[in-house]
Write a protein that holds these residues in place. Structure first.
Motif, PDB file in Angstrom:
ATOM      1  N   THR A  53       0.850  -1.185   0.000  1.00 50.29           N
ATOM      2  CA  THR A  53       0.000   0.000   0.000  1.00 50.29           C
ATOM      3  C   THR A  53       0.886   1.234   0.000  1.00 50.29           C
ATOM      4  O   THR A  53       1.780   1.376   0.850  1.00 50.29           O
ATOM      5  CB  THR A  53      -0.923   0.020   1.224  1.00 50.29           C
ATOM      6  OG1 THR A  53      -1.797  -1.117   1.162  1.00 50.29           O
ATOM      7  CG2 THR A  53      -1.767   1.292   1.249  1.00 50.29           C
ATOM      8  N   ILE A  54       0.657   2.108  -0.968  1.00 49.03           N
ATOM      9  CA  ILE A  54       1.411   3.343  -1.117  1.00 49.03           C
ATOM     10  C   ILE A  54       0.405   4.486  -1.134  1.00 49.03           C
ATOM     11  O   ILE A  54      -0.362   4.631  -2.091  1.00 49.03           O
ATOM     12  CB  ILE A  54       2.247   3.344  -2.411  1.00 49.03           C
ATOM     13  CG1 ILE A  54       3.120   2.086  -2.494  1.00 49.03           C
ATOM     14  CG2 ILE A  54       3.101   4.603  -2.501  1.00 49.03           C
ATOM     15  CD1 ILE A  54       3.814   1.904  -3.829  1.00 49.03           C
ATOM     16  N   GLY A  55       0.381   5.277  -0.092  1.00 45.45           N
ATOM     17  CA  GLY A  55      -0.639   6.314   0.021  1.00 45.45           C
ATOM     18  C   GLY A  55      -2.013   5.685   0.134  1.00 45.45           C
ATOM     19  O   GLY A  55      -2.267   4.850   1.011  1.00 45.45           O
ATOM     20  N   THR A  56      -2.894   6.035  -0.775  1.00 48.75           N
ATOM     21  CA  THR A  56      -4.261   5.492  -0.767  1.00 48.75           C
ATOM     22  C   THR A  56      -4.424   4.322  -1.724  1.00 48.75           C
ATOM     23  O   THR A  56      -5.528   3.805  -1.881  1.00 48.75           O
ATOM     24  CB  THR A  56      -5.263   6.595  -1.152  1.00 48.75           C
ATOM     25  OG1 THR A  56      -4.944   7.088  -2.467  1.00 48.75           O
ATOM     26  CG2 THR A  56      -5.220   7.756  -0.163  1.00 48.75           C
ATOM     27  N   GLN A 134      -0.480   8.706 -12.263  1.00 48.54           N
ATOM     28  CA  GLN A 134      -0.099  10.062 -11.880  1.00 48.54           C
ATOM     29  C   GLN A 134      -0.249  10.271 -10.380  1.00 48.54           C
ATOM     30  O   GLN A 134       0.571  10.955  -9.745  1.00 48.54           O
ATOM     31  CB  GLN A 134      -0.940  11.081 -12.647  1.00 48.54           C
ATOM     32  CG  GLN A 134      -0.462  12.523 -12.500  1.00 48.54           C
ATOM     33  CD  GLN A 134       0.932  12.714 -13.078  1.00 48.54           C
ATOM     34  OE1 GLN A 134       1.179  12.420 -14.246  1.00 48.54           O
ATOM     35  NE2 GLN A 134       1.864  13.206 -12.259  1.00 48.54           N
ATOM     36  N   THR A 135      -1.276   9.694  -9.795  1.00 46.83           N
ATOM     37  CA  THR A 135      -1.465   9.785  -8.343  1.00 46.83           C
ATOM     38  C   THR A 135      -0.267   9.185  -7.606  1.00 46.83           C
ATOM     39  O   THR A 135       0.220   9.742  -6.611  1.00 46.83           O
ATOM     40  CB  THR A 135      -2.756   9.053  -7.923  1.00 46.83           C
ATOM     41  OG1 THR A 135      -3.881   9.728  -8.498  1.00 46.83           O
ATOM     42  CG2 THR A 135      -2.907   9.016  -6.410  1.00 46.83           C
ATOM     43  N   LEU A 136       0.227   8.053  -8.106  1.00 48.07           N
ATOM     44  CA  LEU A 136       1.390   7.419  -7.495  1.00 48.07           C
ATOM     45  C   LEU A 136       2.620   8.318  -7.594  1.00 48.07           C
ATOM     46  O   LEU A 136       3.341   8.525  -6.603  1.00 48.07           O
ATOM     47  CB  LEU A 136       1.665   6.077  -8.178  1.00 48.07           C
ATOM     48  CG  LEU A 136       2.913   5.317  -7.717  1.00 48.07           C
ATOM     49  CD1 LEU A 136       2.773   4.892  -6.261  1.00 48.07           C
ATOM     50  CD2 LEU A 136       3.166   4.105  -8.616  1.00 48.07           C
ATOM     51  N   ILE A 137       2.877   8.859  -8.778  1.00 54.47           N
ATOM     52  CA  ILE A 137       4.039   9.732  -8.970  1.00 54.47           C
ATOM     53  C   ILE A 137       3.953  10.959  -8.081  1.00 54.47           C
ATOM     54  O   ILE A 137       4.932  11.361  -7.434  1.00 54.47           O
ATOM     55  CB  ILE A 137       4.151  10.140 -10.448  1.00 54.47           C
ATOM     56  CG1 ILE A 137       4.475   8.929 -11.321  1.00 54.47           C
ATOM     57  CG2 ILE A 137       5.237  11.200 -10.636  1.00 54.47           C
ATOM     58  CD1 ILE A 137       4.425   9.221 -12.799  1.00 54.47           C
ATOM     59  N   GLY A 142       6.761  13.625  -7.351  1.00 53.44           N
ATOM     60  CA  GLY A 142       6.862  14.117  -8.713  1.00 53.44           C
ATOM     61  C   GLY A 142       7.855  13.340  -9.562  1.00 53.44           C
ATOM     62  O   GLY A 142       8.656  12.537  -9.062  1.00 53.44           O
ATOM     63  N   ALA A 143       7.797  13.582 -10.863  1.00 50.21           N
ATOM     64  CA  ALA A 143       8.561  12.802 -11.837  1.00 50.21           C
ATOM     65  C   ALA A 143      10.068  12.867 -11.605  1.00 50.21           C
ATOM     66  O   ALA A 143      10.781  11.895 -11.857  1.00 50.21           O
ATOM     67  CB  ALA A 143       8.232  13.292 -13.252  1.00 50.21           C
ATOM     68  N   ALA A 144      10.573  13.999 -11.108  1.00 49.69           N
ATOM     69  CA  ALA A 144      12.019  14.175 -10.974  1.00 49.69           C
ATOM     70  C   ALA A 144      12.623  13.336  -9.857  1.00 49.69           C
ATOM     71  O   ALA A 144      13.823  13.012  -9.902  1.00 49.69           O
ATOM     72  CB  ALA A 144      12.346  15.652 -10.748  1.00 49.69           C
TER      73      ALA A 144
END
Length: 234
Positions: A53-56, A134-137, A142-144
């Motif tokens: 589980t990562i975040g939600t 995108q939610t995961l990133i 963020g992408a960087a």
């Protein structure tokens, strides 16, 4: 008097040793606390996947390696890389046509296997949309900076040095490479399909490179890419 004190001290020490020995023996006979099993998912072929589980969001820890759709229909196993890019129906391929790569890195599926026809993911799971990637990133900063947090550490699968990888998210991204007109990028890149179309012939993917970038791009639907499943919302 000294003999009496010495005898008393020796008796006390023996009593303490006997008492503590009894306590230790009692502790040794105590049943161990049972370990809590982590959640796992089994696909229709019997392959078992761990979860994190990562975040939600709850994700599978391993890339999909199933060779049948959820309803039991077989997924076409294609081996001709020269013709792979011409497919318009669901298929999978093992990197370098080596089944051991399929076992280690997961299969490479074209987008038609991912989204068109019978369901690919096990019950209760699905292929993530562009928005879910995108939610995961975003959750990881963020992408960087998300790449190192997603990548497996070490150089068992990623090319050296892979020094910045921390896998602090637990996602354990593997560099399974890509297949289109040929096989490429094993060890240096992860390509994960999304269920979201870009055009009639292109669809969105999450890309993670050995330079630590993690971003959403797109690829031809006929490309062979990895699949990582996300749990359905409850």
């Amino acid at each position: 008097m000294k003999n009496k004190i010495g005898l008393f001290s020796l008796t006390a020490i023996c009593f303490i040793l006997i008492f503590t020995s009894g306590c230790k023996k009692e502790e040794d006979n105590t049943d161990p606390i049972p370990e809590i099993e982590e959640p796992r998912v089994t696909d229709i072929d019997g392959n078992v996947y761990h979860t994190v589980t990562i975040g939600t969001q709850t994700w599978m820890l391993e890339n999909l390696k199933v060779t049948h759709y959820r309803n039991g229909d077989p997924i076409t196993h294609f081996t001709n890389t020269a013709q792979w890019q011409n497919l318009t129906t669901g298929a999978y391929i093992n990197y370098d046509n080596n089944g051991l790569n399929g076992d280690s890195y997961g299969r490479l599926y074209n987008w038609y296997a991912v989204f068109e026809g019978p369901l690919l993911a096990p019950a209760g799971w699905h292929i993530p949309s562009k928005a879910e990637w995108q939610t995961l990133i975003d959750y990881l900063g963020g992408a960087a900076i998300a790449g190192p947090k997603l990548k497996e550490t070490g150089t068992v699968h990623w090319v050296a040095p892979n020094a910045t990888a921390t896998n602090e998210s637990g996602f354990t991204a593997l560099p399974a490479g890509n297949c289109w007109t040929n096989f490429s990028f094993l060890g240096t890149a992860s390509y994960f399909w999304s269920s979201t179309e870009y055009t009639d012939t292109w669809a969105y993917s999450l890309l993670i490179y050995d330079n630590d970038l993690a971003f959403i791009s797109f690829g031809e639907k006929s490309s062979g890419r990895s699949v990582r499943c996300i749990k359905d919302s409850e």
